[in-house]
Design a protein around this motif. Structure first.
Motif, PDB file in Angstrom:
ATOM      1  N   LYS A  82     -14.186   8.953 -39.186  1.00 50.72           N
ATOM      2  CA  LYS A  82     -12.916   8.259 -39.365  1.00 50.72           C
ATOM      3  C   LYS A  82     -11.952   9.193 -40.091  1.00 50.72           C
ATOM      4  O   LYS A  82     -12.251   9.675 -41.189  1.00 50.72           O
ATOM      5  N   ARG A  83     -10.825   9.440 -39.481  1.00 53.38           N
ATOM      6  CA  ARG A  83      -9.797  10.270 -40.101  1.00 53.38           C
ATOM      7  C   ARG A  83      -8.437   9.593 -39.907  1.00 53.38           C
ATOM      8  O   ARG A  83      -8.210   8.907 -38.902  1.00 53.38           O
ATOM      9  N   CYS A  84      -7.543   9.812 -40.851  1.00 56.26           N
ATOM     10  CA  CYS A  84      -6.218   9.200 -40.775  1.00 56.26           C
ATOM     11  C   CYS A  84      -5.431   9.754 -39.594  1.00 56.26           C
ATOM     12  O   CYS A  84      -5.439  10.956 -39.324  1.00 56.26           O
ATOM     13  N   GLY A  85      -4.764   8.866 -38.889  1.00 58.54           N
ATOM     14  CA  GLY A  85      -3.953   9.265 -37.759  1.00 58.54           C
ATOM     15  C   GLY A  85      -2.846   8.258 -37.513  1.00 58.54           C
ATOM     16  O   GLY A  85      -2.803   7.183 -38.114  1.00 58.54           O
ATOM     17  N   GLY A  86      -1.930   8.597 -36.627  1.00 57.09           N
ATOM     18  CA  GLY A  86      -0.809   7.716 -36.339  1.00 57.09           C
ATOM     19  C   GLY A  86       0.455   8.174 -37.066  1.00 57.09           C
ATOM     20  O   GLY A  86       0.461   9.174 -37.779  1.00 57.09           O
ATOM     21  N   ASN A  87       1.546   7.401 -36.909  1.00 52.62           N
ATOM     22  CA  ASN A  87       2.816   7.819 -37.500  1.00 52.62           C
ATOM     23  C   ASN A  87       3.200   6.938 -38.677  1.00 52.62           C
ATOM     24  O   ASN A  87       2.496   5.996 -39.034  1.00 52.62           O
ATOM     25  N   CYS A  88       4.307   7.309 -39.292  1.00 47.79           N
ATOM     26  CA  CYS A  88       4.823   6.577 -40.444  1.00 47.79           C
ATOM     27  C   CYS A  88       6.262   6.133 -40.172  1.00 47.79           C
ATOM     28  O   CYS A  88       7.181   6.388 -40.978  1.00 47.79           O
ATOM     29  N   ALA A  89       6.455   5.487 -39.024  1.00 44.56           N
ATOM     30  CA  ALA A  89       7.810   5.070 -38.633  1.00 44.56           C
ATOM     31  C   ALA A  89       8.405   4.067 -39.613  1.00 44.56           C
ATOM     32  O   ALA A  89       9.617   4.026 -39.814  1.00 44.56           O
ATOM     33  N   CYS A  90       7.552   3.244 -40.223  1.00 40.90           N
ATOM     34  CA  CYS A  90       8.041   2.227 -41.155  1.00 40.90           C
ATOM     35  C   CYS A  90       7.766   2.620 -42.601  1.00 40.90           C
ATOM     36  O   CYS A  90       7.402   1.774 -43.431  1.00 40.90           O
ATOM     37  N   CYS A  91       7.903   3.874 -42.897  1.00 39.99           N
ATOM     38  CA  CYS A  91       7.655   4.371 -44.253  1.00 39.99           C
ATOM     39  C   CYS A  91       8.631   3.706 -45.223  1.00 39.99           C
ATOM     40  O   CYS A  91       9.847   3.652 -44.978  1.00 39.99           O
ATOM     41  N   LEU A  92       8.131   3.194 -46.348  1.00 38.73           N
ATOM     42  CA  LEU A  92       8.947   2.470 -47.313  1.00 38.73           C
ATOM     43  C   LEU A  92       9.512   3.378 -48.398  1.00 38.73           C
ATOM     44  O   LEU A  92      10.282   2.923 -49.243  1.00 38.73           O
ATOM     45  N   HIS A  93       9.083   4.652 -48.381  1.00 33.90           N
ATOM     46  CA  HIS A  93       9.533   5.559 -49.435  1.00 33.90           C
ATOM     47  C   HIS A  93      10.891   6.169 -49.067  1.00 33.90           C
ATOM     48  O   HIS A  93      11.195   6.402 -47.901  1.00 33.90           O
ATOM     49  N   ASN A  94      11.680   6.419 -50.080  1.00 32.48           N
ATOM     50  CA  ASN A  94      12.997   7.023 -49.890  1.00 32.48           C
ATOM     51  C   ASN A  94      12.858   8.552 -49.907  1.00 32.48           C
ATOM     52  O   ASN A  94      13.017   9.201 -50.923  1.00 32.48           O
ATOM     53  N   CYS A  95      12.488   9.109 -48.756  1.00 28.11           N
ATOM     54  CA  CYS A  95      12.327  10.555 -48.656  1.00 28.11           C
ATOM     55  C   CYS A  95      12.676  10.986 -47.235  1.00 28.11           C
ATOM     56  O   CYS A  95      12.779  10.156 -46.332  1.00 28.11           O
ATOM     57  N   ASN A  96      12.878  12.276 -47.066  1.00 25.43           N
ATOM     58  CA  ASN A  96      13.293  12.786 -45.762  1.00 25.43           C
ATOM     59  C   ASN A  96      12.215  12.619 -44.700  1.00 25.43           C
ATOM     60  O   ASN A  96      12.497  12.353 -43.533  1.00 25.43           O
ATOM     61  N   GLU A  97      10.961  12.803 -45.104  1.00 20.47           N
ATOM     62  CA  GLU A  97       9.878  12.749 -44.115  1.00 20.47           C
ATOM     63  C   GLU A  97       8.610  12.205 -44.755  1.00 20.47           C
ATOM     64  O   GLU A  97       8.204  12.632 -45.841  1.00 20.47           O
ATOM     65  N   CYS A  98       8.006  11.230 -44.080  1.00 22.92           N
ATOM     66  CA  CYS A  98       6.737  10.662 -44.537  1.00 22.92           C
ATOM     67  C   CYS A  98       5.584  11.251 -43.733  1.00 22.92           C
ATOM     68  O   CYS A  98       5.744  11.605 -42.565  1.00 22.92           O
ATOM     69  N   GLN A  99       4.438  11.303 -44.368  1.00 21.68           N
ATOM     70  CA  GLN A  99       3.249  11.757 -43.654  1.00 21.68           C
ATOM     71  C   GLN A  99       2.092  10.813 -43.957  1.00 21.68           C
ATOM     72  O   GLN A  99       2.045  10.181 -45.010  1.00 21.68           O
ATOM     73  N   CYS A 100       1.177  10.718 -42.987  1.00 23.10           N
ATOM     74  CA  CYS A 100       0.004   9.841 -43.111  1.00 23.10           C
ATOM     75  C   CYS A 100      -1.129  10.609 -43.783  1.00 23.10           C
ATOM     76  O   CYS A 100      -1.579  11.635 -43.265  1.00 23.10           O
ATOM     77  N   VAL A 101      -1.557  10.129 -44.939  1.00 22.56           N
ATOM     78  CA  VAL A 101      -2.616  10.816 -45.694  1.00 22.56           C
ATOM     79  C   VAL A 101      -3.682   9.802 -46.107  1.00 22.56           C
ATOM     80  O   VAL A 101      -3.403   8.602 -46.217  1.00 22.56           O
ATOM     81  N   PRO A 102      -4.905  10.276 -46.352  1.00 27.60           N
ATOM     82  CA  PRO A 102      -5.962   9.365 -46.799  1.00 27.60           C
ATOM     83  C   PRO A 102      -5.747   8.936 -48.238  1.00 27.60           C
ATOM     84  O   PRO A 102      -5.400   9.747 -49.104  1.00 27.60           O
ATOM     85  N   SER A 103      -5.922   7.652 -48.504  1.00 29.34           N
ATOM     86  CA  SER A 103      -5.844   7.139 -49.871  1.00 29.34           C
ATOM     87  C   SER A 103      -7.220   6.740 -50.395  1.00 29.34           C
ATOM     88  O   SER A 103      -7.391   6.519 -51.591  1.00 29.34           O
ATOM     89  N   LYS A 104      -8.192   6.671 -49.495  1.00 28.09           N
ATOM     90  CA  LYS A 104      -9.566   6.403 -49.914  1.00 28.09           C
ATOM     91  C   LYS A 104     -10.493   7.224 -49.016  1.00 28.09           C
ATOM     92  O   LYS A 104     -10.508   7.036 -47.800  1.00 28.09           O
ATOM     93  N   VAL A 105     -11.226   8.133 -49.643  1.00 20.50           N
ATOM     94  CA  VAL A 105     -12.127   9.029 -48.901  1.00 20.50           C
ATOM     95  C   VAL A 105     -13.551   8.796 -49.389  1.00 20.50           C
ATOM     96  O   VAL A 105     -13.810   8.730 -50.599  1.00 20.50           O
ATOM     97  N   THR A 106     -14.486   8.639 -48.449  1.00 23.29           N
ATOM     98  CA  THR A 106     -15.898   8.504 -48.796  1.00 23.29           C
ATOM     99  C   THR A 106     -16.699   9.568 -48.068  1.00 23.29           C
ATOM    100  O   THR A 106     -16.267  10.101 -47.051  1.00 23.29           O
ATOM    101  N   LYS A 107     -17.854   9.873 -48.608  1.00 19.73           N
ATOM    102  CA  LYS A 107     -18.767  10.839 -47.986  1.00 19.73           C
ATOM    103  C   LYS A 107     -19.908  10.065 -47.343  1.00 19.73           C
ATOM    104  O   LYS A 107     -20.559   9.249 -47.999  1.00 19.73           O
TER     105      LYS A 107
END
Length: 316
Positions: free
Chosen positions: A249-274
Motif C-alpha cells: 500500500k502506497r499513497c497515490g492520487g491527487n490533491c485537487a481539494c487541498c485545504l491548505h493555502n499553498c501554491n501546490e499540494c502533494q499526497c504524502v503518507p501520514s501513517k506508515v507501518t512495517k
C-alpha cells in the motif's frame, strides 16, 4: 571372494571411508558386475579429485540404468547419490529404472559418489557413470545452458527465477534431481521462522460520508496497491527473492481539494507501518558455487493513511 575383489577394485565397504580417484582424463566408475545384477548389502564410496584445481568434474550416467524401485517416490533401499564434498550438499539421489539421471557438474575440483544396496531385491543392470574434466570459462562462453542454475551470474539467474509462476516449478528448475526433498526441507519448521508477517494491527477508522464524497475520497489522496521489486526496495543486489515483486500500500492520487493555502499540494503518507512478508530467498554460498535456499521475512513499508500537504512539508 568374487564380491570382495569388486570392493577392492571399485570402492570401499566402510561408509566412513572412500576410494580417491585422481581425474586427469576421461574415465568411469560402475556398480559391481555392471551391466548385470549387483551384489546385495553394499556401501561403496568414491571421491573424484581433478588433478588441476581450477576445473570442474562432469558426470554423465550411462543409458543403461536400473536399481531397486523407490517407495513413495523416495529412494530408501538401493540408490546411487552424488555429493558436493565442499559443503556436504547432496546434488541428487537416484534409484529405479524409469529415468536416466541427468548430467551433474561439481562446484569445484572434487565430487563424491556413493552407492548403497540393502539385503533385499537387487536389480540390474546397476549403473555406470562416465566422468570428464570441464573448464569453467569455456563452458560458460560456449554453452551457458549446460551449467547448473547456481553457476549462472546472479543477474541472469534472477531473470530466470522471476519467470516461474509457482514455487514447485522454481525448485524443480534449481534442483531437478532432488526438488521434492528441497521443497520438503523448505517448509520444515525451524526456530528461525518467527512468523512475523503482518504483526502490526490495522487501525479501524469509521468515516461518516455520503456516497459522492466517499467516491471522491477513494480516488483522491489515498493508500492504494502498488507492485514493488524486493531487491530494489531493500537494495539487495546480492540476493534473489521469489516472488521478486510484492504488493504494498502506497499513497497515490491527487490533491485537487487541498485545504491548505499553498501554491501546490502533494499526497504524502501520514501513517506508515512495517509489514513482514514471507518469501523464498536465494543467496550465493561463500567460497563455493551453489545457493542457500530459505524462507525469510522481508519488511516493507506500507502507507496506512495519506494526507495532502504543501509541497516541501512532510506528513504527520
Amino acid at each position: 571372494m568374487y564380491v570382495s575383489s569388486f570392493i577392492f577394485a571399485l570402492g570401499v565397504q566402510d561408509p566412513q571411508h572412500e576410494r580417491i580417484i585422481t581425474v586427469s582424463t576421461n574415465g568411469s566408475i560402475h556398480s559391481p558386475r555392471f551391466p548385470h545384477t549387483y551384489p546385495r548389502n553394499m556401501v561403496l564410496v568414491w571421491r573424484l579429485v581433478a588433478a588441476e584445481e581450477n576445473v570442474w568434474i562432469q558426470l554423465t550416467f550411462d543409458e543403461r540404468f536400473g536399481l531397486e524401485d523407490p517407495e513413495d517416490d523416495i529412494c530408501k533401499y538401493d540408490f546411487v547419490e552424488v555429493e558436493e564434498p565442499s559443503d556436504g550438499t547432496i546434488l541428487g539421489r537416484w534409484c529405479g529404472s524409469g529415468t536416466v539421471p541427468g548430467k551433474q557438474i561439481s562446484k569445484g575440483n572434487q565430487i563424491r559418489i556413493r552407492f548403497v544396496s540393502d539385503e533385499y531385491f537387487p536389480s540390474e543392470p546397476g549403473f555406470c557413470i562416465h566422468y570428464n574434466i570441464v573448464v569453467p570459462q569455456f563452458t560458460e562462453a560456449v554453452s551457458p545452458s549446460m551449467l547448473p542454475p547456481s553457476a549462472l551470474p546472479l543477474d541472469l539467474l534472477n531473470n530466470a527465477v522471476t519467470a516461474f509462476s509457482t514455487l514447485e516449478d522454481l525448485i524443480r528448475y534449481l534442483e531437478p534431481d532432488r526438488w521434492q526433498l528441497d521443497l520438503e526441507d523448505l517448509y520444515r519448521p525451524t526456530w528461525q521462522l518467527l512468523g512475523k508477517a503482518f504483526v502490526f494491527g490495522r487501525k479501524s477508522r469509521v468515516v461518516d460520508l455520503n456516497l459522492l464524497k466517499e467516491e471522491v475520497r477513494l480516488y483522491s489522496c489515498t493508500p492504494r496497491n502498488f507492485s514493488v521489486s524486493i531487491r530494489e526496495e531493500l537494495k539487495r543486489t546480492d540476493t534473489i527473492f521469489w516472488p521478486g515483486c510484492l504488493l504494498v500500500k502506497r499513497c497515490g492520487g491527487n490533491c485537487a481539494c487541498c485545504l491548505h493555502n499553498c501554491n501546490e499540494c502533494q499526497c504524502v503518507p501520514s501513517k506508515v507501518t512495517k509489514k513482514y512478508h514471507e518469501v523464498l530467498q536465494l543467496r550465493p554460498k561463500s567460497g563455493v558455487r551453489g545457493l542457500h535456499k530459505s524462507l525469510t521475512d522481508v519488511a516493507l513499508e506500507h502507507h496506512e493513511e495519506c494526507d495532502c500537504v504543501c509541497r516541501g512539508h512532510t506528513g504527520g
